[in-house]
Design a protein around this motif. Sequence first.
Motif, PDB file in Angstrom:
ATOM      1  N   ASP B  26       0.452  -0.865   0.007  1.00 26.10           N
ATOM      2  CA  ASP B  26       0.140   0.237  -0.607  1.00 26.10           C
ATOM      3  C   ASP B  26       0.907   1.366  -0.199  1.00 26.10           C
ATOM      4  N   MET B  27       2.244   0.647  -0.416  1.00 32.60           N
ATOM      5  CA  MET B  27       3.374   2.557  -0.109  1.00 32.60           C
ATOM      6  C   MET B  27       3.303   2.820  -1.891  1.00 32.60           C
ATOM      7  N   ASP B  28       2.589   2.511  -2.755  1.00 32.18           N
ATOM      8  CA  ASP B  28       3.407   2.644  -3.809  1.00 32.18           C
ATOM      9  C   ASP B  28       5.050   2.168  -4.837  1.00 32.18           C
ATOM     10  N   HIS B  29       4.676   1.018  -3.683  1.00 27.77           N
ATOM     11  CA  HIS B  29       6.985   0.760  -3.951  1.00 27.77           C
ATOM     12  C   HIS B  29       6.294   0.376  -5.626  1.00 27.77           C
ATOM     13  N   GLU B  30       7.732   0.751  -6.226  1.00 23.85           N
ATOM     14  CA  GLU B  30       7.742  -0.006  -7.280  1.00 23.85           C
ATOM     15  C   GLU B  30       8.354  -1.167  -7.458  1.00 23.85           C
ATOM     16  N   ASN B  31       8.731  -1.373  -6.700  1.00 20.43           N
ATOM     17  CA  ASN B  31       9.106  -2.492  -6.762  1.00 20.43           C
ATOM     18  C   ASN B  31       8.707  -3.541  -5.788  1.00 20.43           C
ATOM     19  N   MET B  32       8.914  -4.557  -6.737  1.00 16.60           N
ATOM     20  CA  MET B  32       8.427  -5.809  -5.760  1.00 16.60           C
ATOM     21  C   MET B  32       8.909  -7.103  -5.929  1.00 16.60           C
ATOM     22  N   PHE B  33       8.893  -8.377  -4.620  1.00 19.59           N
ATOM     23  CA  PHE B  33       9.816  -9.318  -5.127  1.00 19.59           C
ATOM     24  C   PHE B  33       9.323 -10.685  -4.658  1.00 19.59           C
ATOM     25  N   TRP B  34       9.539 -11.930  -5.260  1.00 19.80           N
ATOM     26  CA  TRP B  34       9.083 -13.265  -4.428  1.00 19.80           C
ATOM     27  C   TRP B  34      10.285 -13.672  -3.921  1.00 19.80           C
ATOM     28  N   TYR B  35      10.324 -14.153  -2.792  1.00 20.37           N
ATOM     29  CA  TYR B  35      11.601 -15.452  -2.039  1.00 20.37           C
ATOM     30  C   TYR B  35      10.486 -16.758  -1.728  1.00 20.37           C
ATOM     31  N   ASN B  84       8.130 -30.663  -4.081  1.00 20.92           N
ATOM     32  CA  ASN B  84       9.176 -29.161  -3.713  1.00 20.92           C
ATOM     33  C   ASN B  84       9.492 -28.254  -3.841  1.00 20.92           C
ATOM     34  N   GLN B  85       8.512 -27.470  -4.329  1.00 17.87           N
ATOM     35  CA  GLN B  85       7.638 -26.104  -3.870  1.00 17.87           C
ATOM     36  C   GLN B  85       7.261 -26.495  -2.366  1.00 17.87           C
ATOM     37  N   THR B  86       7.136 -27.076  -2.608  1.00 17.05           N
ATOM     38  CA  THR B  86       6.592 -26.601  -0.587  1.00 17.05           C
ATOM     39  C   THR B  86       7.640 -26.599  -0.182  1.00 17.05           C
ATOM     40  N   SER B  87       7.393 -25.056   0.659  1.00 12.44           N
ATOM     41  CA  SER B  87       8.119 -23.695   0.657  1.00 12.44           C
ATOM     42  C   SER B  87       7.376 -22.999   2.023  1.00 12.44           C
ATOM     43  N   MET B  88       8.099 -22.006   2.099  1.00 11.97           N
ATOM     44  CA  MET B  88       7.618 -20.412   2.964  1.00 11.97           C
ATOM     45  C   MET B  88       7.485 -19.151   1.819  1.00 11.97           C
ATOM     46  N   TYR B  89       6.820 -19.079   1.597  1.00 12.49           N
ATOM     47  CA  TYR B  89       7.076 -17.828   0.487  1.00 12.49           C
ATOM     48  C   TYR B  89       6.586 -16.275   0.846  1.00 12.49           C
ATOM     49  N   LEU B  90       7.415 -15.813   0.375  1.00  7.11           N
ATOM     50  CA  LEU B  90       7.554 -14.101   1.333  1.00  7.11           C
ATOM     51  C   LEU B  90       7.813 -13.459   0.198  1.00  7.11           C
ATOM     52  N   CYS B  91       7.078 -12.187   0.264  1.00 10.11           N
ATOM     53  CA  CYS B  91       6.688 -11.515  -1.017  1.00 10.11           C
ATOM     54  C   CYS B  91       7.516 -10.012  -0.135  1.00 10.11           C
ATOM     55  N   ALA B  92       7.755  -9.215  -0.514  1.00  4.65           N
ATOM     56  CA  ALA B  92       8.474  -8.167  -0.157  1.00  4.65           C
ATOM     57  C   ALA B  92       8.324  -6.566  -1.158  1.00  4.65           C
ATOM     58  N   SER B  93       8.332  -5.204  -0.524  1.00  7.24           N
ATOM     59  CA  SER B  93       8.093  -3.879  -1.886  1.00  7.24           C
ATOM     60  C   SER B  93       9.234  -2.979  -1.314  1.00  7.24           C
ATOM     61  N   SER B  94       9.525  -3.007  -2.020  1.00  4.18           N
ATOM     62  CA  SER B  94      10.663  -1.339  -2.004  1.00  4.18           C
ATOM     63  C   SER B  94      11.016   0.198  -2.901  1.00  4.18           C
ATOM     64  N   PHE B  95      11.017   1.077  -2.453  1.00  2.00           N
ATOM     65  CA  PHE B  95      11.559   1.946  -3.194  1.00  2.00           C
ATOM     66  C   PHE B  95      13.007   2.000  -3.975  1.00  2.00           C
ATOM     67  N   GLY B  96      13.257   2.028  -4.573  1.00  5.51           N
ATOM     68  CA  GLY B  96      14.651   2.102  -5.343  1.00  5.51           C
ATOM     69  C   GLY B  96      15.348   1.009  -4.401  1.00  5.51           C
ATOM     70  N   LYS B  97      16.298   1.235  -4.042  1.00  2.00           N
ATOM     71  CA  LYS B  97      17.385   0.512  -3.268  1.00  2.00           C
ATOM     72  C   LYS B  97      16.964   0.802  -1.866  1.00  2.00           C
TER      73      LYS B  97
END
Lengths: 111, 111
Positions: B26-35, B84-97
């Motif tokens: 909800d912070m208008d971050h342009e970067n998003m990630f899946w781990y 083998n895709q059983t796992s914990m999935y984490l999403c993240a977001s950021s503004f720039g670096k």
Amino acid sequence: KQEVTQIPAALSVPEGENLVLNCSFTDSAIYNLQWFRQDPGKGLTSLLLIQSSQREQTSGRLNASLDKSSGRSTLYIAASQPGDSATYLCALTSNTGKLIFGQGTTLQVKP
Amino acid sequence: DVKVTQSSRYLVKRTGEKVFLECVQDMDHENMFWYRQDPGLGLRLIYFSYDVKMKEKGDIPEGYSVSREKKERFSLILESASTNQTSMYLCASSFGKLNQYFGPGTRLTVT
């Protein structure tokens, strides 16, 4: 290829003790370094972020240092409490914006 | 405060099913990630996105795809789930670096 190592993998200390967690990395070309806390089964909470040009950051009982020339960072926790028990992760932001994580140190603080 | 939410905390799917994991920030971050996070392997980057409809492969993209149709939403798709895709999935977001902010995680079990 950047590698991030955290030693020890696990640490158990009595309540009240001061402690240091270690993080080392192989390539000094980093944008910043973050320390995260992760409680079991939960996401990551950012504790401290040190920019590449900085030497340390402090928040309450936590102090993180960065020495790029030696490829090391430490997280110092003063007067540890049982509530500090968690896994602590060190992560570097590369100059391309990717986060590279260490394996973490699992801390147990015994009452 | 930045908020990153993930659609499910726990998910159980059968082998061969198509699985969607949703992440919203909800912070208008342009970067998003899946781990994904696995014991002994730490956090590994699957895919990331620098903008709407933009995506880049991370370190372990095989078996996954992503979709980013709106800035606030980043979906991870398992085309044909395997054990083998059983796992914990984490999403993240950021503004720039700057700091990456993480969601609470989705623990996926594929049976």
